[in-house]
Scaffold this motif. Structure first.
Motif, PDB file in Angstrom:
ATOM      1  N   TYR A 161      -3.282  15.969   0.010  1.00  0.00           N
ATOM      2  CA  TYR A 161      -3.151  14.528   0.307  1.00  0.00           C
ATOM      3  C   TYR A 161      -1.722  14.181   0.726  1.00  0.00           C
ATOM      4  N   HIS A 162      -0.763  14.785   0.012  1.00  0.00           N
ATOM      5  CA  HIS A 162       0.642  14.479   0.324  1.00  0.00           C
ATOM      6  C   HIS A 162       0.955  14.854   1.771  1.00  0.00           C
ATOM      7  N   ILE A 194       2.596   1.882  -3.300  1.00  0.00           N
ATOM      8  CA  ILE A 194       1.625   2.496  -4.211  1.00  0.00           C
ATOM      9  C   ILE A 194       1.408   3.966  -3.847  1.00  0.00           C
ATOM     10  N   ALA A 195       1.301   4.223  -2.558  1.00  0.00           N
ATOM     11  CA  ALA A 195       1.040   5.602  -2.122  1.00  0.00           C
ATOM     12  C   ALA A 195       2.163   6.533  -2.552  1.00  0.00           C
ATOM     13  N   ARG A 205      -1.078  15.305   4.296  1.00  0.00           N
ATOM     14  CA  ARG A 205      -1.769  14.456   5.271  1.00  0.00           C
ATOM     15  C   ARG A 205      -1.016  13.144   5.446  1.00  0.00           C
ATOM     16  N   TRP A 206      -0.618  12.609   4.304  1.00  0.00           N
ATOM     17  CA  TRP A 206       0.085  11.321   4.317  1.00  0.00           C
ATOM     18  C   TRP A 206       1.415  11.414   5.070  1.00  0.00           C
ATOM     19  N   GLU A 219       0.826  -1.206   0.000  1.00  0.00           N
ATOM     20  CA  GLU A 219       0.000   0.000   0.000  1.00  0.00           C
ATOM     21  C   GLU A 219       0.862   1.259   0.000  1.00  0.00           C
ATOM     22  N   GLN A 220       1.971   1.210   0.740  1.00  0.00           N
ATOM     23  CA  GLN A 220       2.802   2.409   0.834  1.00  0.00           C
ATOM     24  C   GLN A 220       3.693   2.582  -0.391  1.00  0.00           C
ATOM     25  N   SER A 238       2.446  13.749   7.160  1.00  0.00           N
ATOM     26  CA  SER A 238       2.249  14.129   8.559  1.00  0.00           C
ATOM     27  C   SER A 238       1.857  12.898   9.389  1.00  0.00           C
ATOM     28  N   GLU A 239       0.983  12.078   8.822  1.00  0.00           N
ATOM     29  CA  GLU A 239       0.561  10.876   9.546  1.00  0.00           C
ATOM     30  C   GLU A 239       1.729   9.921   9.800  1.00  0.00           C
ATOM     31  N   ASN A 290       2.278   7.154  -6.229  1.00  0.00           N
ATOM     32  CA  ASN A 290       1.208   8.080  -6.610  1.00  0.00           C
ATOM     33  C   ASN A 290       1.619   9.530  -6.396  1.00  0.00           C
ATOM     34  N   THR A 291       2.246   9.795  -5.252  1.00  0.00           N
ATOM     35  CA  THR A 291       2.629  11.184  -4.981  1.00  0.00           C
ATOM     36  C   THR A 291       3.707  11.612  -5.981  1.00  0.00           C
ATOM     37  N   LEU A 342       3.948  10.719  -9.076  1.00  0.00           N
ATOM     38  CA  LEU A 342       3.263  11.078 -10.326  1.00  0.00           C
ATOM     39  C   LEU A 342       2.677  12.488 -10.247  1.00  0.00           C
TER      40      LEU A 342
END
Ligand SMILES: [Zn+2]
Lengths: 280, 163
Positions: free
Chosen positions: A164-165, A44-45, A167-168, A41-42, A170-171, A48-49, A51
């Motif tokens: 989104y970036h 992929i995450a 949030r990701w 998942e990460q 920071s989390e 995605n960022t 791209l």
């Protein structure tokens, strides 16, 4: 074009490259994780960022190329010193977004040094993204008000992605900082080591100053305060310690880079340099 | 060369689908911003969903193919960045098709109802409609989707993010 128009156009072009180069280089660095992420998942995450960053860079390079092509011939010869790009310019050809990405050498790149720092491990990668995403978030928020309609459009579009970036990243700061002893220690180490690269993002170049005065650029001093607030909140939440040192690296925005950028470009530009003008 | 109206062009565009979410047409997605006809030239303005969306180039080619197969050789695809695409432009029909396909559609109008930085939507499961679901990852197999799991029927599912 009058001399004054040429000067403004040149500043605007260099300003565009500052933003676009940041996007391209962080995007490329992040893409190095593709196929190597800690969990699927990460992987992929983060890809995605990457791209998103590359898409933003592409729009901005198109804008930069349009500005460059409209400059008078004598001005065009003064802007870059990369042989491959200069050869094309000397032939009197128009340049495009690919030329700007693939035919410039490191001394014509204006990204901040933070973006070219190696991934090292997940902690260093997250910290770098976190610092940069927070900057990007406030930067694009302000750039939406730019008098340059292309900047405003790119900013409006990018801000949704950058949200989104942020949030990701920071989390992940919180998850790993407030995690195990091992993850906490590694995050603190990354934080301490990358901190000295954050100051440059807020350093104003001549292009930054000129564009701010024209109502085209962003007030870096103003967003620094907001950036600091967000960074401090997340670092506290992550039970990490904000580094105390104030000494900062700089030079990237003025085209003085670490050797790291050379390695990034060697990989990214290889095909185009080995097989000039190749297409697929 | 047949004389055509923009309505006809829109009808043909209704047959062009998103390569990454093939149940949606590009009109369902809301990415077609304008259609202009001048003599034998057709211009279609599209707006990218995400800046780096790799499907945009494929969509451009598919639009070109759809119009060429109707006899139009001069087709221009324009990329329009502003106003930025939002899932608010997705049609109700599109949202219904997404749900039937197993993807949870956007649940909120982002323009009247933006999320705070650390807020998350509550996304019902597209299979059993349970609201007892959990975010697995903010990023799915494509930029436009995130990953969830349903805590009742236990199925994982994708959510088309409110954007
Ligand atoms: Zn369910």
């Amino acid at each position: 074009m009058t001399n004054q128009q040429v000067n403004q156009s040149t500043s605007q072009l260099l300003y565009t490259l500052q933003i676009a180069d940041n996007a391209l280089i962080i995007g490329h660095r992040i893409s190095e994780w593709c196929g190597h992420g800690p969990i699927l998942e990460q992987d992929i995450a983060i890809t995605n960022t990457s791209l998103d960053h590359l898409g933003q860079a592409r729009s901005l390079y198109q804008h930069a190329a349009d500005m460059f092509n409209a400059l008078p011939a004598e001005q065009k010869n003064t802007l870059f010193t990369s042989t491959a790009l200069q050869t094309k310019i000397n032939k009197g050809e128009n340049i495009d977004e690919d030329d700007l990405a693939y035919l410039r050498d490191s001394w014509d790149f204006r990204n901040v040094l933070l973006t070219e720092q190696p991934n090292k491990d997940w902690a260093y990668t997250i910290v770098r993204s976190f610092f940069y995403d927070a900057f990007n978030y406030y930067f694009y928020t302000e750039l939406q008000k730019s008098k340059d309609t292309v900047f405003a459009a790119v900013a409006e579009k990018s801000l949704k992605e950058v949200t989104y970036h942020l949030r990701w990243s920071s989390e992940w700061m919180i998850r790993l900082g407030d995690g195990t002893d091992e993850s906490k220690a590694r995050m603190q180490e990354a934080l301490d080591n990358r901190w000295a690269y954050t100051g440059e993002m807020f350093e104003a170049t001549e292009a930054d100053k000129a564009m701010l005065a024209e109502g085209i650029g962003v007030d870096l001093a103003a967003i620094k305060t907001k950036w600091m607030q967000h960074v401090t909140t997340v670092i506290e939440e992550a039970t990490l310690t904000l580094p105390a040192n104030n000494w900062m690296h700089s030079g990237g925005k003025e085209c003085r880079h670490s050797e790291n950028l050379g390695f990034v470009l060697a990989e990214m530009q290889f095909m185009q340099r080995a097989y000039p003008d190749m297409e697929w | 060369m047949p004389a055509i109206t923009t309505t006809q062009v829109y009808d043909w565009l209704q047959q062009v689908t998103d390569p990454e979410v093939p149940v949606l047409t590009i009109l369902d997605l809301g990415i077609v911003r304008d259609v202009r006809i001048a003599d034998d030239e057709v211009t279609v303005a599209i707006t990218p969903t995400y800046s780096g969306c790799p499907a945009m180039d494929v969509i451009g080619i598919n639009i070109r193919m759809a119009l060429m197969s109707r006899g139009f050789k001069k087709v221009h695809i324009e990329q329009q960045l502003s106003p930025a695409w939002t899932t608010d432009w997705m049609t109700e029909d599109g949202k219904r098709k997404l749900k039937e396909y197993g993807i949870a559609p956007p649940v909120r109008k982002t323009s009247d109802n933006p999320l705070a930085l650390f807020e998350d939507d509550n996304i019902p499961c597209p299979r059993c409609n349970s609201e007892h679901t959990e975010l697995v990852s903010r990023f799915g197999p494509t930029s436009c989707k995130s990953l969830y799991k349903c805590l009742d029927c236990k199925e994982p599912f994708e959510h088309f993010k409110c954007h």
